[in-house]
Design an enzyme around this catalytic site. Sequence first.
Site, mmCIF file in Angstrom:
data_model
loop_
_atom_site.group_PDB
_atom_site.id
_atom_site.type_symbol
_atom_site.label_atom_id
_atom_site.label_comp_id
_atom_site.label_asym_id
_atom_site.label_seq_id
_atom_site.Cartn_x
_atom_site.Cartn_y
_atom_site.Cartn_z
ATOM 1 N N PRO A 49 -4.689 0.384 18.360
ATOM 2 C CG PRO A 49 -6.659 -0.684 17.698
ATOM 3 C CD PRO A 49 -5.999 -0.069 18.882
ATOM 4 C CE1 TYR A 103 -5.423 4.017 8.236
ATOM 5 C CE2 TYR A 103 -5.978 4.119 10.563
ATOM 6 C CZ TYR A 103 -5.261 3.559 9.530
ATOM 7 O OH TYR A 103 -4.371 2.534 9.789
ATOM 8 C CG HIS A 147 -2.102 -0.914 1.051
ATOM 9 N ND1 HIS A 147 -3.404 -0.491 1.130
ATOM 10 C CD2 HIS A 147 -2.158 -2.238 0.785
ATOM 11 C CE1 HIS A 147 -4.215 -1.521 0.922
ATOM 12 N NE2 HIS A 147 -3.485 -2.591 0.715
ATOM 13 C CE1 TYR A 192 -1.470 3.942 9.208
ATOM 14 C CE2 TYR A 192 -0.253 2.807 7.472
ATOM 15 C CZ TYR A 192 -1.368 2.922 8.277
ATOM 16 O OH TYR A 192 -2.390 2.007 8.168
ATOM 17 C CE LYS A 251 4.335 3.337 13.491
ATOM 18 N NZ LYS A 251 4.042 2.731 12.179
HETATM 19 C C1 PHB Z 1 -6.231 -4.094 10.058
HETATM 20 O O1 PHB Z 1 -6.329 -4.288 8.839
HETATM 21 O O2 PHB Z 1 -6.574 -4.978 10.875
HETATM 22 C C2 PHB Z 1 -5.751 -2.790 10.561
HETATM 23 C C3 PHB Z 1 -5.218 -1.886 9.662
HETATM 24 C C4 PHB Z 1 -4.779 -0.651 10.111
HETATM 25 C C5 PHB Z 1 -4.876 -0.325 11.444
HETATM 26 C C6 PHB Z 1 -5.394 -1.232 12.355
HETATM 27 C C7 PHB Z 1 -5.831 -2.465 11.914
HETATM 28 O O3 PHB Z 1 -4.474 0.892 11.863
#
Ligand code: PHB
Length: 393
Positions: free
Chosen positions: A292, A203, A74, A384, A296
């Site tokens: 989450p 997000y 990504h 990130y 990280k």
């Molecule tokens: C996930 O795909 O489980 C996932 C992706 C990004 C995050 C948290 C979880 O920030």
Amino acid sequence: MTVVRTRVAIVGAGPAGLALSHLLAEAGIESIVLDRRSREEIEATIRAGILEQGTVELLDRIPGSRARSLGHRHDGIELKFGGESHRIDFQKLAGRSVWLYPQHEALKDLIAARLAGGQDLRFGVTVDGVFGEDTATPGVRGTNADGSPIEIIADFVVGADGSHSAVRKAIKTDNTQGYFREYPFAWYGILTEAAPSAPELIYSNSENGFALISQRSETVQRMYFQCDPNTDVNAQSEAELWDTLQARVPGTELIEGPIFQRDVLRFRSYVAAELRHGSVVLVGDAAHTVPPTGAKGMNLAIADVLLLNEALQDLLLRGSSAGIDAYAEAALRRIWKAQHFSWWMTSMLHLSPEAGEFDRLRQLGELRSVVDSEAGQRYLAEAYTGWPMQTSL
Ligand code: PHB
């Protein structure tokens, strides 16, 4: 009673413990890895799926790793708020990418590779105590799957046994309580059988609360929405869950499918006050947990392991304690940066139950400050995708 001798006793067969055993074996250092869980339980653990570039590079060293072949690269994410949508372009801003590769798949690769490499890896072993932490022959006392006692004597003990770490409890003294932050919300997560709703992760900060649209494959998707920590996971129908998710990503039409997994993830930030106590050291979730939002968790565990691997090689191959003496300070620099980033993403994107109109408008101002500034976007992209991995202070 079984008594075994090894150089490094590693408690926990998660990403940290398994990766460390691999790196030590590469350097010719023998270890034993124990886990309370069965192999099947470990391989079924549902966790986040974002790997930093440095984490993928570490997995490249594991024979048979499928992170590059099954995982997806990504190059950016989408930030949504106040009716706007902004792409953060990781390649342009930081020259790096992340990989979407579920943690349990990485665990399957690691376990298979370690077993094929002849690793002494024991499942179903509960740790009852740690001894000799102030000596050069520390060890772990435990109970095997069949109920018989076991003692492992080593040169060093590593607690890689997750947020409920038995090793951390065993070495806890009054000043090892650590630093905590609880959050007044949690994530409701689903796995659904559907095509992807978007090519990259979304997000979204909406007036109804946060949502994250993630993926797993062409046919399975992972999505989350902010909820009350006491939410009953079975209280809502599938149609209600889709309505909740859809209302939080206005402008994006979600592709719906059957929901075959639901869970509520509680949020906590934590750093242990002491990462090392004599001949015992903590890594990964045993040393720290992050919410989450910044993805990280596993990446920070791998960063700890890269440092610890060098420190243990210094100690066990060259007799120098310089690396292990510097381990906590070196690891904590990245840990607190990641704590800050995870807290920042969390507080910027979620709607706090006690937030008033001022807080809400200030939050939109904060998001706009990030997307309107190349420096703001670059900070997000660098954090990130992950700061460069280090092997010493
Ligand atoms: C996930 O795909 O489980 C996932 C992706 C990004 C995050 C948290 C979880 O920030």
